[in-house]
Design an enzyme around this catalytic site. Structure first.
Site, PDB file in Angstrom:
ATOM      1  N   GLY B 389       0.804  -1.225   0.000  1.00  0.00           N
ATOM      2  CA  GLY B 389       0.000   0.000   0.000  1.00  0.00           C
ATOM      3  C   GLY B 389       0.830   1.265   0.000  1.00  0.00           C
ATOM      4  O   GLY B 389       1.998   1.281  -0.404  1.00  0.00           O
ATOM      5  N   SER B 390       0.230   2.339   0.520  1.00  0.00           N
ATOM      6  CA  SER B 390       0.792   3.695   0.387  1.00  0.00           C
ATOM      7  C   SER B 390       2.154   3.866   1.029  1.00  0.00           C
ATOM      8  O   SER B 390       2.806   4.885   0.791  1.00  0.00           O
ATOM      9  CB  SER B 390      -0.158   4.695   1.027  1.00  0.00           C
ATOM     10  N   ALA B 391       2.596   2.911   1.839  1.00  0.00           N
ATOM     11  CA  ALA B 391       3.894   3.067   2.476  1.00  0.00           C
ATOM     12  C   ALA B 391       5.014   3.241   1.445  1.00  0.00           C
ATOM     13  O   ALA B 391       6.070   3.784   1.747  1.00  0.00           O
ATOM     14  CB  ALA B 391       4.195   1.856   3.375  1.00  0.00           C
ATOM     15  N   VAL B 392       4.775   2.766   0.189  1.00  0.00           N
ATOM     16  CA  VAL B 392       5.835   2.880  -0.815  1.00  0.00           C
ATOM     17  C   VAL B 392       5.816   4.234  -1.527  1.00  0.00           C
ATOM     18  O   VAL B 392       6.617   4.475  -2.423  1.00  0.00           O
ATOM     19  CB  VAL B 392       5.722   1.768  -1.887  1.00  0.00           C
ATOM     20  N   LYS B 393       4.893   5.127  -1.151  1.00  0.00           N
ATOM     21  CA  LYS B 393       4.749   6.362  -1.926  1.00  0.00           C
ATOM     22  C   LYS B 393       6.003   7.220  -1.906  1.00  0.00           C
ATOM     23  O   LYS B 393       6.237   8.009  -2.826  1.00  0.00           O
ATOM     24  CB  LYS B 393       3.542   7.161  -1.424  1.00  0.00           C
TER      25      LYS B 393
END
Lengths: 391, 697
Positions: B389-393
């Site tokens: 999820g968004s943790a890789v943004k």
């Protein structure tokens, strides 16, 4: 009847039958040695691999027999040069050369390691035969000076490879080369005086070395043999129980294995004594322990009959070169058999020479098959006359 | 032209043959001397010098944590072994077993004995009756069929076994069962390899009595074996790995490898993870001695051949205390969320904590709930992958910078996107924002538009989207510089490099940008955030800090043999200025009102930074009927303090909820950071020099 003899098949079936028996002995001995091998070699079926090598050897024999050995006479020096190149490559440590236990004696090939000195043995016989034949034709009635000349030529051909072998170092192989040379010098017809002279001086040199060792040990260690490990071979041989060197250990093991076989042996599959290199160098110990004096004598007799055939073919041959080839092969195999069996029973110091035809090993077996091929070649091209005329 | 022979050649050949004859005669003569004259002496010598080389196991190396706490220890275990030779007959084994049965007690003997064992024993002890089981005629019949003696014997034995009745076996008394049980152990395994007859629960008395009577028990020996003891029990157990049991021995598939290294077949070796990875270090070299026996077989002396070398010790980078606390936190939080009753699929959670500057792994925890009990699944950190999820943004923004589609302080409008009829949007419409706000509030649309720009596409509402498939390669290339989608290089076997989605349809590029397409391992997430925390240097995660000589007195650690230096795998080829922007965004996530993790970390004194993640995922766990069910993975990556990070972490809770809000990722994140800083404070207060994290020699 004449016609019958002339068109007789040219294969020497006696020799082939002996070879067949040796192959059987080899397979049985190697198979029975397998349980004794180190665990990492346990999964290899050496006996069946050895039989495969025999099959390959049969092809080698067939190939050797295609060309007349007279052609070998013609290309003798090329073969010699090729062999020298291979040995030089080892000396220079070219890529692909392999060093095992400190000796650089092998090339890595896809099928396993290949020892060029094995091939060189055969080339040596081919070349020395040619030297002697040429000399004999040039000097039909040799003077004593001519004899020395011949000796010089022989030495000039033998010393370069011998030097390279000694540098590898490969003491066993060097001794095989000396044995081949001695045999050919003997049959070359050099005067007995000279031969006795050589033997005498050889004995004198050995005697003086021994003398120096005992009375001038300092000089000995400084100038003759610097490293103790080279002497270990002799210590281990002469006093195995006092010197627990590798060789001493091997000799004790080997004597125990062979001795405990007694007259009739312990029977197939009954091995009690652990032998190092059981499937190669000490294969004779495996045979003697299982089959006793009777069995091992039979094996020795097989070799004796084999040599007898060689000499017989040499005598039958009406061509000088053919006789020399057979004599050289006979000398080579006799020495190796004597050295290998001799070392297992304490008659000679231990060297890493395999027992011909019996020990496991592809490149050495192939060499002996090559030698057999030479002898069969000579035999097949020997013409038989009812009334052979001696000149 | 054939050359004519001279008359002298035949003579010389005959002389040669005469020499050959002499040499061969010498061989036969000498052989006769050795085999016939001295044969008996040699035979006796063989019979008496069955020199027994005995290998004594040495203790395996211990494993310590970074502060010198023992994690894996050895407990000595007395053992009675038996080594049979290749020619040992069953009768001899029986005789030894009978004697041994008098000295040692085998508990539950009847359970260890099989019917076959009893039958073999019966045949051995009732030879006459056994012989009658197969009559002469039957034997003769076999012989007439041209069978060899060996085959006949085998067949006869088979028939005898079949024909032994229950009544026959009833003749065996209870006390004999112990003998049979002992024989069973003695006959298993390989000849010339010591077999354990009894190892568990050998009493001091038994050990002493057997040791005294060794001379009348040929082949029997008493040794001390070592048992592996995992001090913290299940903690971190899956990463520590395990060693094989004695009856397993060395693994079949790697037999040659071990045999070539002087192992015996029944040696115990590391079979998984750290124990396996560092087998060569941990496994010592066995001591070897030779029992010298006299003519009547009594042991006269024991000659040491090789003193042996105990295995070397490993010092891990793990902080055992922190590890333990982290594991507890995970368990408590999983249970807390489960208790709410809305997370039927939640069964696991992972945490990796490391020093971002050195790559040293401080804690690596994973827990798996199985049938109401937690099992250790720390290894899942490198062997399982999930949509993060968004943790890789952070990686997406940096890829945008690097490809030139974004610049620091680029404003993009966050609005619902319509790719044909498909609506794709953020969790709320944020309006026009820059990358800092996009990270802080976790805007999806900002990332989508970045990905579209990278793919060279133009977004038109309700129109199909065309993107260059090469953009997948571009994005994955930059992601991999942070460790996402490539092996992290940790010193453990079986590391997974994640899973890559195969399709290259445009929509999936958008998913890739928000961490919903490719799957990564928790360790990769930790490496990714550490790389950002460390200013762009990707460090290889280290589990082993040092290899040491075994401790001399069991307390002081031994001499350091090898120290593992931090390894920089690569420097991300991006400007420091870009990384600074992402770090600022991460700080705002936790420290500015409106940040997605603000409520959990606002009051944290150690000033953390990080990024939350919620991934729509498909269940892929053990419950078959729910496979592919839609669920949410909750993740959190971060580091603290934001300006000079000393610890970085990744929290991954796969299949955590079904859409309801639950802050399990943030709760775990907060508590593990608290634990880390509390421990640090405690240690600084207690022993200032230990807080640096090195063992004082």
């Amino acid at each position: 009847m004449d016609h019958d003899r002339l068109s007789r098949s040219k294969l020497d079936y006696h020799l082939l039958f002996l070879l067949f028996l040796l192959a059987i002995v080899s397979a049985i001995a190697i198979h029975s040695a397998e349980p004794m091998l180190p665990e990492k070699l346990q999964n290899v079926n050496f006996a069946s691999k050895q039989l495969q090598w025999y099959a390959i050897g049969a092809v080698v024999i067939a190939l050797t027999m295609i060309i007349d050995y007279d052609r070998l006479f013609q290309i003798a020096w090329y073969l010699y040069g090729f062999g020298m190149l291979l040995l030089l490559g080892l000396e220079l440590n070219v890529p692909g050369s392999v060093t095992i236990k400190g000796a650089t004696s092998w090339y890595r090939l896809p099928g396993g390691n290949f020892q060029p000195s094995e091939l060189m043995k055969i080339f040596m016989i081919i070349v020395l035969g040619r030297i002697i034949v040429n000399h004999r034709e040039k000097y039909p009635e040799p003077t004593i000076k001519d004899d020395f000349k011949l000796l010089g030529k022989i030495a000039a051909a033998v010393l370069p490879p011998l030097f390279l072998l000694a540098k590898q170092p490969d003491m066993g192989m060097s001794m095989v080369f000396l044995a081949i040379t001695s045999t050919l010098v003997l049959v070359s017809g050099i005067r007995w005086r000279i031969i006795f002279g050589i033997v005498f001086s050889g004995v004198a040199v050995v005697a003086s070395v021994v003398f120096i060792y005992f009375y001038f040990p300092d000089f000995f260690h400084r100038y003759i043999i610097e490293e103790d490990y080279q002497l270990n071979r002799f210590y281990g041989w002469l006093a195995p129980y006092e010197y627990s060197t590798d060789q001493g250990f091997q000799l004790i093991r080997s004597l125990m294995a062979i001795g405990s076989g007694e007259l009739y042996g312990k029977g197939l599959g009954h091995l009690q004594v652990y032998l190092p290199e059981a499937h190669t160098d000490f294969i004779f110990g495996v045979i003697a322990e299982q089959f006793g004096f009777v069995g091992s004598s039979i094996v020795i007799s097989l070799f004796f009959l084999l040599i007898y055939r060689f000499v017989h073919i040499a005598l039958e041959s009406n061509d000088l070169y053919g006789s020399y080839l057979c004599a050289g092969v006979a000398g080579m195999i006799t020495f190796q058999v004597f050295q290998n069996i001799g070392m297992t029973i304490g008659l000679l110091p231990i060297t890493g020479l395999p027992l011909p035809f019996i020990s496991y090993g592809g490149s050495s077996l192939a060499t002996y098959m090559l030698a057999i091929g030479l002898v069969l070649n000579v035999h097949s091209r020997t013409k038989k006359f009812m009334f052979a005329s001696e000149e | 032209m054939k050359r004519k022979k001279r008359a002298q050649v035949p003579i010389r050949l005959n002389v040669l043959f005469f020499f050959v004859f002499l040499l061969f005669s010498a061989l036969i003569l000498r052989l006769g001397v050795v085999q016939i004259v001295y044969g008996e002496d040699y035979r006796r010598e063989v019979e008496r010098t069955q020199d027994e080389v005995v290998s004594t196991p040495v203790p395996r190396g211990k494993i310590y944590d970074r502060f010198g706490q023992v994690i894996v220890d050895n407990t000595p275990q007395k053992a009675i072994t038996y080594t049979r030779s290749k020619t040992t007959q069953p009768e001899e084994i029986l005789a030894v077993a009978r004697k041994l049965a008098r000295y040692i007690d085998i508990p539950d003997a009847e359970k260890k004995v099989t019917e076959r064992d009893m039958k073999d024993y019966w045949i051995l002890t009732h030879p006459k009756e056994a012989k009658q089981k197969v009559n002469e005629q039957e034997r003769k019949k076999l012989a007439d069929q041209g069978w060899t003696q060996k085959e006949i014997d085998k067949k006869v034995y088979e028939w005898t076994l079949e024909r032994i009745t229950k009544q026959d076996l009833a003749q065996i008394s209870k006390s004999e069962l112990e003998v049979i049980a002992i024989m069973h152990e003695m006959q298993s395994g390989y000849a010339l390899t010591p077999q354990t007859v009894k190892s568990k629960g050998v009493t001091d008395r038994e050990y002493a009595v057997v040791s005294e009577h060794l001379s009348e028990l040929p082949g029997v020996n008493t040794t001390v074996d070592w048992d592996r003891k995992y001090v913290y029990d299940k903690t971190f157990r899956s990463v520590l790995g395990s060693v094989t049991e004695e009856d397993e021995g060395v693994p079949r598939e790697r037999l040659d490898y071990f045999l070539a290294r002087d192992y015996s077949r029944n040696d115990r070796v590391g079979k998984s993870y750290l124990e396996m990875q560092y087998e060569e270090v941990l496994h010592g070299k066995k001591a070897k001695m030779k029992n010298v026996v006299d003519k009547s077989g009594n042991v006269v002396s024991v000659e040491p051949l090789y003193p042996g070398e105990p295995g070397k010790d490993l010092v891990l980078t793990i902080d055992a205390e922190l590890q333990q606390q982290v594991e507890q936190i995970i368990e408590q939080e999983i249970l807390a969320t489960k208790r709410k009753g809305r997370s039927p699929l939640l069964d696991r959670a992972f945490v990796v904590m490391m020093n971002p500057k050195t790559g040293e792994v401080l804690a690596m925890a994973g827990k798996l709930l199985q049938d109401g009990k937690f099992v250790d699944f720390a290894i899942g950190n490198i062997t399982s992958a999930y949509a993060m999820g968004s943790a890789v943004k952070g990686a997406t923004v940096l890829t945008g910078f690097q490809t030139g589609v974004l610049h620091p302080n680029t404003y993009i409008k966050d609005e619902p996107l319509y790719i044909k009829d498909l609506e794709k949007k953020s969790w709320k419409t944020m309006g026009t924002i820059n990358e800092l706000t996009a990270l802080k509030q976790s805007s999806n649309v900002y990332m989508f538009k970045t990905a579209i720009a990278i793919g060279g596409g133009v977004y038109r509402p309700h129109q199909p989207l065309h993107l260059n498939p090469a953009a997948f390669t571009t994005m994955r290339h930059y992601f991999s510089q942070f460790g996402l989608g490539v092996k992290t290089g940790i010193d453990l076997p079986n590391e997974l490099s994640g899973f890559q989605g195969q399709s290259k349809l445009p929509g999936f590029l958008l998913d890739l940008a928000i961490g919903q397409y490719d799957m990564y391992t928790p360790m990769q997430m930790a490496q990714y955030v550490s790389t950002i925390a460390n200013g762009g240097y990707r460090m290889k995660p280290l589990l082993v800090k040092e290899i040491r000589e075994p401790s001399a007195d069991g307390k002081e650690p031994g001499r350091v043999i090898k120290e593992f230096e931090p390894v920089v795998l690569n420097r991300v080829d991006m400007k420091t200025e870009y990384i600074e922007r992402v770090r600022e965004g991460f700080r705002r996530v936790m420290q500015e009102p409106g940040g997605t993790a603000y409520s959990y970390f606002a009051n944290a004194p150690y000033k953390p930074a990080g990024k939350t993640g919620t991934a729509e995922a498909f269940y892929d766990g053990p419950i078959q009927s729910r496979r592919q069910a839609s669920t949410y993975n909750l993740t959190l990556v971060g580091y603290a303090p934001y300006n000079n990070p000393e610890v970085s972490f990744a929290v991954v809770v796969p299949w955590a909820t079904q859409g309801n809000s639950d802050g399990i990722n943030n709760r775990i994140g907060r508590r593990i950071l608290d634990a880390y800083f509390e421990l640090k404070m405690k240690r600084t207060a207690a022993q200032p020099d230990e807080a640096t994290g090195t063992v004082q020699p």
